[in-house]
Enzyme design. Structure first.
Site, mmCIF file in Angstrom:
data_model
loop_
_atom_site.group_PDB
_atom_site.id
_atom_site.type_symbol
_atom_site.label_atom_id
_atom_site.label_comp_id
_atom_site.label_asym_id
_atom_site.label_seq_id
_atom_site.Cartn_x
_atom_site.Cartn_y
_atom_site.Cartn_z
ATOM 1 N N ASP A 105 -35.727 30.435 31.574
ATOM 2 C CA ASP A 105 -34.510 30.741 32.017
ATOM 3 C C ASP A 105 -34.387 32.247 32.142
ATOM 4 O OD1 ASP A 105 -31.761 28.955 31.823
ATOM 5 O OD2 ASP A 105 -31.343 30.905 31.987
ATOM 6 N N ASN A 162 -22.816 10.031 43.787
ATOM 7 C CA ASN A 162 -21.724 10.930 43.393
ATOM 8 C C ASN A 162 -20.436 10.726 44.334
ATOM 9 O OD1 ASN A 162 -22.614 11.634 40.760
ATOM 10 N ND2 ASN A 162 -23.201 13.668 41.460
ATOM 11 N N CYS A 174 -20.400 18.189 39.727
ATOM 12 C CA CYS A 174 -21.169 17.203 40.471
ATOM 13 C C CYS A 174 -20.303 16.439 41.352
ATOM 14 C CB CYS A 174 -21.952 16.280 39.616
ATOM 15 S SG CYS A 174 -22.652 17.209 38.263
ATOM 16 N N LYS A 233 -29.311 10.621 45.493
ATOM 17 C CA LYS A 233 -28.156 11.118 44.332
ATOM 18 C C LYS A 233 -26.848 11.863 44.873
ATOM 19 C CE LYS A 233 -26.823 13.962 41.163
ATOM 20 N NZ LYS A 233 -26.681 13.733 39.817
ATOM 21 N N LYS A 274 -12.868 16.194 31.893
ATOM 22 C CA LYS A 274 -12.587 14.739 31.425
ATOM 23 C C LYS A 274 -12.496 14.896 30.096
ATOM 24 C CE LYS A 274 -17.487 13.467 31.509
ATOM 25 N NZ LYS A 274 -18.370 12.562 32.218
HETATM 26 N N1 SAJ Z 1 -12.694 10.615 36.905
HETATM 27 C C1 SAJ Z 1 -11.336 10.009 37.362
HETATM 28 N N2 SAJ Z 1 -11.079 8.519 37.365
HETATM 29 C C2 SAJ Z 1 -11.997 7.809 37.100
HETATM 30 C C3 SAJ Z 1 -13.393 8.469 36.617
HETATM 31 C C4 SAJ Z 1 -13.365 9.663 36.424
HETATM 32 O O1 SAJ Z 1 -10.603 10.958 37.749
HETATM 33 O O2 SAJ Z 1 -12.079 6.573 36.996
HETATM 34 C C5 SAJ Z 1 -12.712 12.087 36.931
HETATM 35 C C6 SAJ Z 1 -13.114 12.468 35.502
HETATM 36 O O3 SAJ Z 1 -11.594 12.834 34.980
HETATM 37 C C7 SAJ Z 1 -13.664 13.860 36.073
HETATM 38 C C8 SAJ Z 1 -14.256 13.423 37.400
HETATM 39 O O4 SAJ Z 1 -13.773 12.340 37.628
HETATM 40 O O5 SAJ Z 1 -12.816 14.986 36.243
HETATM 41 C C9 SAJ Z 1 -15.758 13.467 37.356
HETATM 42 O O6 SAJ Z 1 -16.171 12.584 35.717
HETATM 43 P P1 SAJ Z 1 -17.283 11.389 35.709
HETATM 44 O O7 SAJ Z 1 -17.206 11.142 34.180
HETATM 45 O O8 SAJ Z 1 -17.028 10.423 36.697
HETATM 46 O O9 SAJ Z 1 -18.637 11.955 36.424
HETATM 47 P P2 SAJ Z 1 -19.434 13.428 35.527
HETATM 48 O O10 SAJ Z 1 -19.091 14.700 36.632
HETATM 49 O O11 SAJ Z 1 -19.342 13.908 34.360
HETATM 50 O O12 SAJ Z 1 -21.048 12.819 36.005
HETATM 51 C C10 SAJ Z 1 -21.495 12.517 37.015
HETATM 52 C C11 SAJ Z 1 -21.990 11.139 36.847
HETATM 53 N N3 SAJ Z 1 -22.302 10.294 38.024
HETATM 54 C C12 SAJ Z 1 -22.018 9.251 38.584
HETATM 55 O O13 SAJ Z 1 -21.440 8.465 37.680
HETATM 56 C C13 SAJ Z 1 -22.093 8.434 39.702
HETATM 57 C C14 SAJ Z 1 -23.481 11.286 36.357
HETATM 58 O O14 SAJ Z 1 -24.179 10.283 36.393
HETATM 59 C C15 SAJ Z 1 -24.455 12.196 37.043
HETATM 60 O O15 SAJ Z 1 -25.461 12.548 36.673
HETATM 61 C C16 SAJ Z 1 -23.412 13.877 37.149
HETATM 62 O O16 SAJ Z 1 -22.279 13.359 37.788
HETATM 63 C C17 SAJ Z 1 -24.293 14.561 37.891
HETATM 64 O O17 SAJ Z 1 -24.725 15.343 37.219
HETATM 65 O O18 SAJ Z 1 -24.488 14.527 39.082
#
Ligand code: SAJ
Length: 419
Positions: free
Chosen positions: A32, A215, A265, A211, A330
């Site tokens: 890093d 998302n 992401c 990927k 979140k």
């Molecule tokens: N959120 C909502 N409503 C929901 C679910 C989530 O508003 O019903 C919001 C959350 O509060 C947050 C955002 O969406 O602000 C993203 O949260 P998340 O828990 O859905 O996802 P991340 O960003 O923590 O992680 C995602 C994941 N992708 C998927 O589930 C398809 C994870 O598996 C990926 O590895 C990660 O992105 C990444 O690194 O790309």
């Protein structure tokens, strides 16, 4: 076959991945450019928050399987896990990938495997292969020599959920996108060192798109929920009840609305598809716009509630307190970066003449740059003192608040936990 494995970029993905290989007694060199992070890791500690990562890193460093450095050293496999943000115009920024590729090029040797893990636009792996080839004309690469090449290259995206990385890293299936079938085979052999899930083989372009698709799927579905929340507010319907009812249908599964979509992401990756396919990606672009506009809608709801509160009380606006519950992107994490809750709270504090109280049980102090009239308070203080209560993140602590006790209060609940 892989005695020494090098991971470039020791952040939320790179460090857990390095620790996973080290936990299988491989010699792992983490690289890093952040000397401070390198120093912390070499002490057996971690510079990021992720459950269960600390003990795995501590053991790996103590047993001599993992060490961190600021400049790449020779290894048998290199995994690149550096940030891929977007620029002002939503075009992907691959400068970190380029810098990482150029930094490992001098230490590459015949037979090495190079894997890109960072979320990337379609074609990024081929681009990286070109950067490597330009830096090392003495070696052959798969874009020119196919399976006979000296260096093997694959795209293998990470797909772990922040907060559950140390489980999902081992258990999730891996998409393996080799530039040739042999590249894929080598990448499978590498991940099978620790992977309990399955390696699913494809080519690099499909893996890159996969990927982005995962998302974007989530972003589009959250946008649907967020759009419903606006419609329901106008129609006098509870969106939470509506979604719960609709989800009783066997083929309906709507996600939950909120103050917007955050993190590094889901709010970023769909733009990579839009940037490369501006004409076709209409739904994906609109979903991004719907989710990005939600914090502004929440602010308007808060303004309306404050106006109602003002009419009902004998106080002036500057005497009224607004409390925001939650700042993280979140629930149940401490990460405030790219957080819609932070965005809403900042906009409220900028606009409101009185005090804006901020409740975030996962942090000790507010980040720099918050508006002057904002102050970090405890949940109890906010519940006792605030005139308008704004629910932004459904942290587990907030779910214990008795909704019945808030009946007579002025509420804006973006997560539906105070129904
Ligand atoms: N959120 C909502 N409503 C929901 C679910 C989530 O508003 O019903 C919001 C959350 O509060 C947050 C955002 O969406 O602000 C993203 O949260 P998340 O828990 O859905 O996802 P991340 O960003 O923590 O992680 C995602 C994941 N992708 C998927 O589930 C398809 C994870 O598996 C990926 O590895 C990660 O992105 C990444 O690194 O790309």
């Amino acid at each position: 076959m892989f005695n020494t494995i090098s991971v470039i970029g020791l952040g939320y993905i790179g460090l857990p991945t390095a620790a996973a290989f080290a936990s299988r007694q491989k010699t792992v060199i983490g690289v890093d450019i952040n000397a401070h992070a390198v120093e912390i890791i070499n002490r057996g500690e971690i510079h990021i928050v992720e459950p269960d990562l600390d003990s795995v890193v501590k053991t790996a460093v103590e047993q001599g399987h993992l060490r961190a450095v600021t400049r790449p050293e020779p290894a048998d496999a290199f995994l690149i896990a550096v940030p891929t943000p977007f620029k002002d115009d939503h075009q992907p920024d691959l400068s970190w990938v380029k810098a990482a590729a150029e930094s490992i090029a001098p230490v590459l040797k015949k037979g090495d495997l190079v894997i890109l893990e960072s979320t990337s636009p379609v074609g990024a792996t081929e681009q990286m292969a070109e950067w490597l080839a330009m830096a090392r004309s003495d070696l052959t690469f798969p874009q020119h020599e196919g399976s006979k090449a000296d260096i093997h290259i694959a795209y293998c995206p990470e797909r772990v959920l922040p907060g559950k990385v140390m489980v999902e890293l081992f258990k999730n299936d891996r998409v393996i996108g080799g530039m040739t079938p042999l590249c894929s085979q080598k990448a499978c052999d590498l991940y099978n060192i620790f992977l309990e899930g399955e390696c699913v083989v494809t080519n690099s372009r499909t893996a890159e798109m996969c990927k982005l698709t995962e998302n974007s799927f989530r972003d589009v579905n959250i946008a649907f929920a967020n759009e419903l929340s606006l419609i329901c507010a106008d129609q006098g319907i509870s969106v939470w009840e509506l979604i719960a009812l609709a989800n009783r249908h066997p083929r309906v599964n709507i996600l939950q609305p909120g103050p917007g979509v955050g993190g590094h992401c889901i709010a970023v990756d769909p733009w990579f598809i839009v940037a490369q396919n501006p004409v076709q990606a209409r739904l994906i672009r609109t979903a991004r716009e719907v989710n990005d506009s939600k914090p502004h809608w929440v602010l308007e709801q808060v303004k309306k509630k404050l106006a109602e509160c003002l009419v009902a009380s004998d106080k002036r606006a500057s005497e009224l307190k607004i409390a925001c519950f939650g700042l993280a992107f979140k629930p149940d994490i401490d990460d405030l970066r790219e957080s819609p809750a932070m965005h809403v709270a900042s906009m409220i504090a900028d606009w409101h003449q009185g005090t804006t109280q901020l409740v975030e049980p996962n942090i000790q102090q507010l980040p720099h740059g918050m508006p002057e009239r904002s102050v970090l308070v405890t949940q109890q203080e906010a519940l006792q003192q605030a005139d308008v209560l704004v629910m932004l993140v459904d942290h587990r602590q907030f779910k214990t608040i008795d909704a019945a006790s808030l009946k007579s209060r002025w509420l804006v609940d973006t997560k539906g936990i105070w129904r």
